[in-house]
Design a protein around this motif. Sequence first.
Motif, PDB file in Angstrom:
ATOM      1  N   GLY A   1      -0.774  10.866   7.496  1.00 42.80           N
ATOM      2  CA  GLY A   1      -0.698   9.553   6.799  1.00 42.80           C
ATOM      3  C   GLY A   1      -0.648   8.489   8.003  1.00 42.80           C
ATOM      4  O   GLY A   1      -1.070   7.525   7.279  1.00 42.80           O
ATOM      5  N   ASN A   2      -0.611   8.852   9.060  1.00 43.02           N
ATOM      6  CA  ASN A   2      -0.400   7.959  10.213  1.00 43.02           C
ATOM      7  C   ASN A   2      -1.824   7.934  11.144  1.00 43.02           C
ATOM      8  O   ASN A   2      -1.716   7.290  12.179  1.00 43.02           O
ATOM      9  CB  ASN A   2       0.703   8.093  11.080  1.00 43.02           C
ATOM     10  CG  ASN A   2       1.921   7.867  10.113  1.00 43.02           C
ATOM     11  OD1 ASN A   2       1.948   6.858   9.140  1.00 43.02           O
ATOM     12  ND2 ASN A   2       3.263   8.442  10.589  1.00 43.02           N
TER      13      ASN A   2
ATOM     14  N   PHE B   1      -6.079   7.544  11.258  1.00 42.20           N
ATOM     15  CA  PHE B   1      -7.311   7.072  10.586  1.00 42.20           C
ATOM     16  C   PHE B   1      -8.525   7.844  11.467  1.00 42.20           C
ATOM     17  O   PHE B   1      -8.419   7.947  12.688  1.00 42.20           O
ATOM     18  CB  PHE B   1      -7.173   5.411  10.721  1.00 42.20           C
ATOM     19  CG  PHE B   1      -6.307   5.108   9.521  1.00 42.20           C
ATOM     20  CD1 PHE B   1      -5.058   5.019   9.664  1.00 42.20           C
ATOM     21  CD2 PHE B   1      -6.595   4.512   8.786  1.00 42.20           C
ATOM     22  CE1 PHE B   1      -4.108   4.609   9.019  1.00 42.20           C
ATOM     23  CE2 PHE B   1      -6.167   3.727   7.603  1.00 42.20           C
ATOM     24  CZ  PHE B   1      -4.692   3.747   7.726  1.00 42.20           C
TER      25      PHE B   1
ATOM     26  N   MET C   1      -0.342  -6.108  12.168  1.00 39.67           N
ATOM     27  CA  MET C   1      -0.981  -5.222  13.267  1.00 39.67           C
ATOM     28  C   MET C   1      -2.583  -5.202  12.556  1.00 39.67           C
ATOM     29  O   MET C   1      -2.836  -5.351  11.295  1.00 39.67           O
ATOM     30  CB  MET C   1      -0.606  -3.732  13.157  1.00 39.67           C
ATOM     31  CG  MET C   1      -1.391  -2.695  13.966  1.00 39.67           C
ATOM     32  SD  MET C   1      -0.580  -1.128  13.724  1.00 39.67           S
ATOM     33  CE  MET C   1      -0.101  -0.868  15.364  1.00 39.67           C
TER      34      MET C   1
ATOM     35  N   TRP D   1      -5.987  -4.064  11.180  1.00 35.09           N
ATOM     36  CA  TRP D   1      -6.407  -3.187  10.354  1.00 35.09           C
ATOM     37  C   TRP D   1      -7.032  -1.721  11.088  1.00 35.09           C
ATOM     38  O   TRP D   1      -7.926  -2.114  12.027  1.00 35.09           O
ATOM     39  CB  TRP D   1      -7.345  -3.562   9.463  1.00 35.09           C
ATOM     40  CG  TRP D   1      -7.607  -2.455   8.183  1.00 35.09           C
ATOM     41  CD1 TRP D   1      -8.393  -1.517   7.877  1.00 35.09           C
ATOM     42  CD2 TRP D   1      -6.481  -2.251   7.117  1.00 35.09           C
ATOM     43  NE1 TRP D   1      -8.239  -1.098   6.817  1.00 35.09           N
ATOM     44  CE2 TRP D   1      -6.764  -1.447   6.175  1.00 35.09           C
ATOM     45  CE3 TRP D   1      -5.338  -2.956   6.775  1.00 35.09           C
ATOM     46  CZ2 TRP D   1      -6.256  -0.654   5.363  1.00 35.09           C
ATOM     47  CZ3 TRP D   1      -4.505  -2.451   5.718  1.00 35.09           C
ATOM     48  CH2 TRP D   1      -5.217  -1.597   4.666  1.00 35.09           C
ATOM     49  N   ALA D   2      -6.549  -0.397  10.819  1.00 36.81           N
ATOM     50  CA  ALA D   2      -7.192   0.717  11.517  1.00 36.81           C
ATOM     51  C   ALA D   2      -8.511   0.771  11.045  1.00 36.81           C
ATOM     52  O   ALA D   2      -8.664   0.861   9.818  1.00 36.81           O
ATOM     53  CB  ALA D   2      -6.147   1.774  11.347  1.00 36.81           C
TER      54      ALA D   2
ATOM     55  N   ALA E   1      -2.401  -5.045   8.701  1.00 40.82           N
ATOM     56  CA  ALA E   1      -1.605  -4.487   7.938  1.00 40.82           C
ATOM     57  C   ALA E   1      -0.047  -4.998   8.189  1.00 40.82           C
ATOM     58  O   ALA E   1       0.257  -5.477   9.538  1.00 40.82           O
ATOM     59  CB  ALA E   1      -1.520  -3.034   8.227  1.00 40.82           C
TER      60      ALA E   1
ATOM     61  N   ALA F   1       8.267   3.096   1.992  1.00 41.22           N
ATOM     62  CA  ALA F   1       9.270   4.164   2.342  1.00 41.22           C
ATOM     63  C   ALA F   1      10.704   3.470   2.507  1.00 41.22           C
ATOM     64  O   ALA F   1      11.082   2.429   1.904  1.00 41.22           O
ATOM     65  CB  ALA F   1       8.831   4.529   3.844  1.00 41.22           C
TER      66      ALA F   1
ATOM     67  N   ALA G   1       4.195  -1.377   3.637  1.00 45.55           N
ATOM     68  CA  ALA G   1       3.224  -2.365   4.233  1.00 45.55           C
ATOM     69  C   ALA G   1       2.340  -2.654   3.242  1.00 45.55           C
ATOM     70  O   ALA G   1       2.153  -2.228   2.025  1.00 45.55           O
ATOM     71  CB  ALA G   1       2.341  -1.114   5.013  1.00 45.55           C
TER      72      ALA G   1
ATOM     73  N   MET H   1       0.877  -1.346   0.002  1.00 45.67           N
ATOM     74  CA  MET H   1      -0.024  -0.002  -0.078  1.00 45.67           C
ATOM     75  C   MET H   1       0.867   1.208  -0.091  1.00 45.67           C
ATOM     76  O   MET H   1       0.458   2.395  -0.566  1.00 45.67           O
ATOM     77  CB  MET H   1      -0.953  -0.025   1.467  1.00 45.67           C
ATOM     78  CG  MET H   1      -1.733  -1.272   1.771  1.00 45.67           C
ATOM     79  SD  MET H   1      -2.456  -0.678   3.283  1.00 45.67           S
ATOM     80  CE  MET H   1      -1.042  -1.357   4.444  1.00 45.67           C
ATOM     81  N   ALA H   2       2.043   1.095   0.644  1.00 43.04           N
ATOM     82  CA  ALA H   2       2.785   2.345   0.766  1.00 43.04           C
ATOM     83  C   ALA H   2       4.322   1.756   0.936  1.00 43.04           C
ATOM     84  O   ALA H   2       4.497   0.684   1.663  1.00 43.04           O
ATOM     85  CB  ALA H   2       2.273   3.130   2.037  1.00 43.04           C
TER      86      ALA H   2
ATOM     87  N   PRO I   1      -4.544  -0.025  17.076  1.00 46.63           N
ATOM     88  CA  PRO I   1      -4.852  -1.209  16.699  1.00 46.63           C
ATOM     89  C   PRO I   1      -4.036  -2.396  17.373  1.00 46.63           C
ATOM     90  O   PRO I   1      -2.738  -2.137  17.939  1.00 46.63           O
ATOM     91  CB  PRO I   1      -4.592  -1.406  15.005  1.00 46.63           C
ATOM     92  CG  PRO I   1      -4.434  -0.036  14.529  1.00 46.63           C
ATOM     93  CD  PRO I   1      -4.056   0.822  15.800  1.00 46.63           C
TER      94      PRO I   1
ATOM     95  N   ASP J   1       1.888   3.371  12.737  1.00 50.41           N
ATOM     96  CA  ASP J   1       3.195   3.773  12.445  1.00 50.41           C
ATOM     97  C   ASP J   1       4.097   4.260  13.941  1.00 50.41           C
ATOM     98  O   ASP J   1       4.141   5.695  14.039  1.00 50.41           O
ATOM     99  CB  ASP J   1       3.274   4.818  11.534  1.00 50.41           C
ATOM    100  CG  ASP J   1       4.772   5.002  11.043  1.00 50.41           C
ATOM    101  OD1 ASP J   1       5.623   4.387  11.608  1.00 50.41           O
ATOM    102  OD2 ASP J   1       5.082   5.676  10.190  1.00 50.41           O
TER     103      ASP J   1
HETATM  104  N1  LIG Z   1      -2.953  -0.940  11.039  1.00 47.18           N
HETATM  105  C1  LIG Z   1      -3.034  -0.507   9.758  1.00 47.18           C
HETATM  106  N2  LIG Z   1      -4.232  -0.227   9.407  1.00 47.18           N
HETATM  107  C2  LIG Z   1      -4.272   0.405   8.180  1.00 47.18           C
HETATM  108  N3  LIG Z   1      -3.407   0.864   7.165  1.00 47.18           N
HETATM  109  C3  LIG Z   1      -2.127   0.952   7.808  1.00 47.18           C
HETATM  110  C4  LIG Z   1      -1.910   0.432   8.968  1.00 47.18           C
HETATM  111  N4  LIG Z   1      -0.591   0.359   9.296  1.00 47.18           N
HETATM  112  C5  LIG Z   1       0.165   1.091   8.318  1.00 47.18           C
HETATM  113  N5  LIG Z   1      -0.993   1.461   7.487  1.00 47.18           N
HETATM  114  C6  LIG Z   1      -0.856   2.138   5.973  1.00 47.18           C
HETATM  115  O1  LIG Z   1       0.452   1.639   5.502  1.00 47.18           O
HETATM  116  C7  LIG Z   1       1.067   3.163   5.310  1.00 47.18           C
HETATM  117  C8  LIG Z   1       2.584   2.744   5.772  1.00 47.18           C
HETATM  118  O2  LIG Z   1       2.719   2.407   7.057  1.00 47.18           O
HETATM  119  P1  LIG Z   1       3.597   3.038   8.318  1.00 47.18           P
HETATM  120  O3  LIG Z   1       3.630   2.306   9.238  1.00 47.18           O
HETATM  121  O4  LIG Z   1       3.129   4.223   8.439  1.00 47.18           O
HETATM  122  O5  LIG Z   1       4.953   2.981   7.675  1.00 47.18           O
HETATM  123  P2  LIG Z   1       5.991   4.132   7.291  1.00 47.18           P
HETATM  124  O6  LIG Z   1       6.973   4.024   8.337  1.00 47.18           O
HETATM  125  O7  LIG Z   1       6.752   3.557   6.039  1.00 47.18           O
HETATM  126  O8  LIG Z   1       5.400   5.591   7.338  1.00 47.18           O
HETATM  127  C9  LIG Z   1       0.392   3.976   6.536  1.00 47.18           C
HETATM  128  O9  LIG Z   1       0.583   5.315   6.156  1.00 47.18           O
HETATM  129  C10 LIG Z   1      -1.008   3.529   6.316  1.00 47.18           C
HETATM  130  O10 LIG Z   1      -1.660   4.210   5.178  1.00 47.18           O
END
Ligand SMILES: Nc1ncnc2c1ncn2[C@@H]1O[C@H](COP(=O)(O)OP(=O)(O)O)[C@@H](O)[C@H]1O
Length: 502
Positions: free
Chosen positions: A292-293, A295, A243, A245-246, A151, A134, A139, A131-132, A229, A306
């Motif tokens: 982005g972190n 919900f 983890m 899902w949020a 996730a 870095a 993730a 989904m994303a 979550p 995150d």
């Molecule tokens: N528990 C979750 N539920 C839904 N989406 C999630 C969850 N954890 C991460 N994501 C999605 O994945 C993206 C990247 O995860 P994240 O933990 O923020 O990693 P990074 O350290 O790369 O920013 C988040 O911005 C979010 O959109």
Amino acid sequence: MGALGAFGRVTGAVWVLVRNDALLPRELDHLYPPSMGALAKALRLFAGSGARSGRPGERLARSLESMGPVAIKLGQLLSTRGDFFGREFAEDLSRLKDRLPPFPTAVARAEVERTLGRTIESLYAEFGEPMAAASLAQAHEAKLLDGRKVAVKVLRPGIEIRVRNDAESLDLAARLIERWVPPARRLEPRAFAETVIRATILELDLRLEAAGADELREVMALDGYMAVPPIVWEGVGKRVLTMEWARGWPLSDPGALTQPGLDRQAMADNLIRAFLSQALDHGVFHADLHEGNLFAAAPAQLTAVDFGIIGRIGPPERRYLAEILWGFLNKDYEGVARTHFDAGYVPAHHSVAAFAQALRAVGEPVFGRPASEVPMSRVLTQLFEITALYDMHLRPELVLLQKTMMTVEGVARRIQPDHDIWRAADPVVRRWMTRELSPLARIRRFADEAATALKNLARLIENPPAAAVEVGETRRGGSALLWFAAGAVVAGGAFLAAMYWG
Ligand SMILES: Nc1ncnc2c1ncn2[C@@H]1O[C@H](COP(=O)(O)OP(=O)(O)O)[C@@H](O)[C@H]1O
Ligand SMILES: [Mg+2]
């Protein structure tokens, strides 16, 4: 070989900076001594198209983004030093992005299997596309065998080697800077580089991130301002984090704020209160609370993900923070001033009254205007600027807190444009003051402090420094006596405190 490689990488980094005119930026021409000015002009002959647009902080952010995870972390930490580089530069730098193209799902699945020592199918019913992505991890969306949506965060393959190489280069660069750029010495380049490297390496163990999530989930469950979550521990290893899902929509998604039934005011309040109660009540806070972190689910539920960066502040700093917020909320500048002296932040030879006057200069412009127009983070920034005039050395964790507060306030304002952070903060700060400054709490703290002081003294007697006098045979007996004395003083102190405050 290693040193040569590091040298090559530093040269490469310098080249990127030159291309973006971010090494000796033209905006600072008036500050360079003549020889350096000539060098800056010569280097600018090599500048690329990236050098033309943006302020210096933006150009540096762009350069660092392209250099990999350690450089990105360097940028994030440099952006906390507005005191050194100026506020605008720091803010431009803090908008640095950490986004890269994803690696293939097949590779992620193999990493998960290797880390957890089991097949994907034995844990997940589905394992989807990224989904994303870095610089350190990406993730994936997945489903557990029992149907729960999760996730799954997976570290980039080979990232440890990349980080080790970058760390070596950064260390070399820091040594060169320390040797050849005297004005930079105040920033302590080598110590700073070490902090950057350590922060990056800590993020390379997702078990730590899982533990951080778990801890914040526990404290946030106490008053419900924010949800976290649950971690699926079966799916956690050094390179993998699973983890649940949020709920809701990421706040970075335009749809998040147009959901039916959303109470924007309550949601913005929850965000501010969650952050303040993490920091004040529990001394542990999510230090990466951007949209982005987060919900959002109607009516006002916020869920954070995150947990790569967790801030911690100790009891004295929590108390300091609560008292200054309380002082500003109540315009008690004398009180705020005394807090600074009591905490030992401002050396005793300064005048409390003069310091209180400086605080009034921070506070009054705030309260003369509608509070909703004055960010709390700006008050803290100005406060920290003033305290610098009074030889106060800020603890790094307070700087991280102030930075996070700036982010949190920005998010709250975008949820609810006329949101008043001071009003939102009031109940959390009030609750803290009532609890911690009650007579009973004062006694407990006094007793704690006395006990700690005496324990330190006892330790000193039991393990005297090398040059201390021989205590010999009397040593054990001496320390028993000391413990007795310690007990007596603590009990007596508590009694006196009870008489005094009670
Ligand atoms: N528990 C979750 N539920 C839904 N989406 C999630 C969850 N954890 C991460 N994501 C999605 O994945 C993206 C990247 O995860 P994240 O933990 O923020 O990693 P990074 O350290 O790369 O920013 C988040 O911005 C979010 O959109
Ligand atoms: Mg994130």
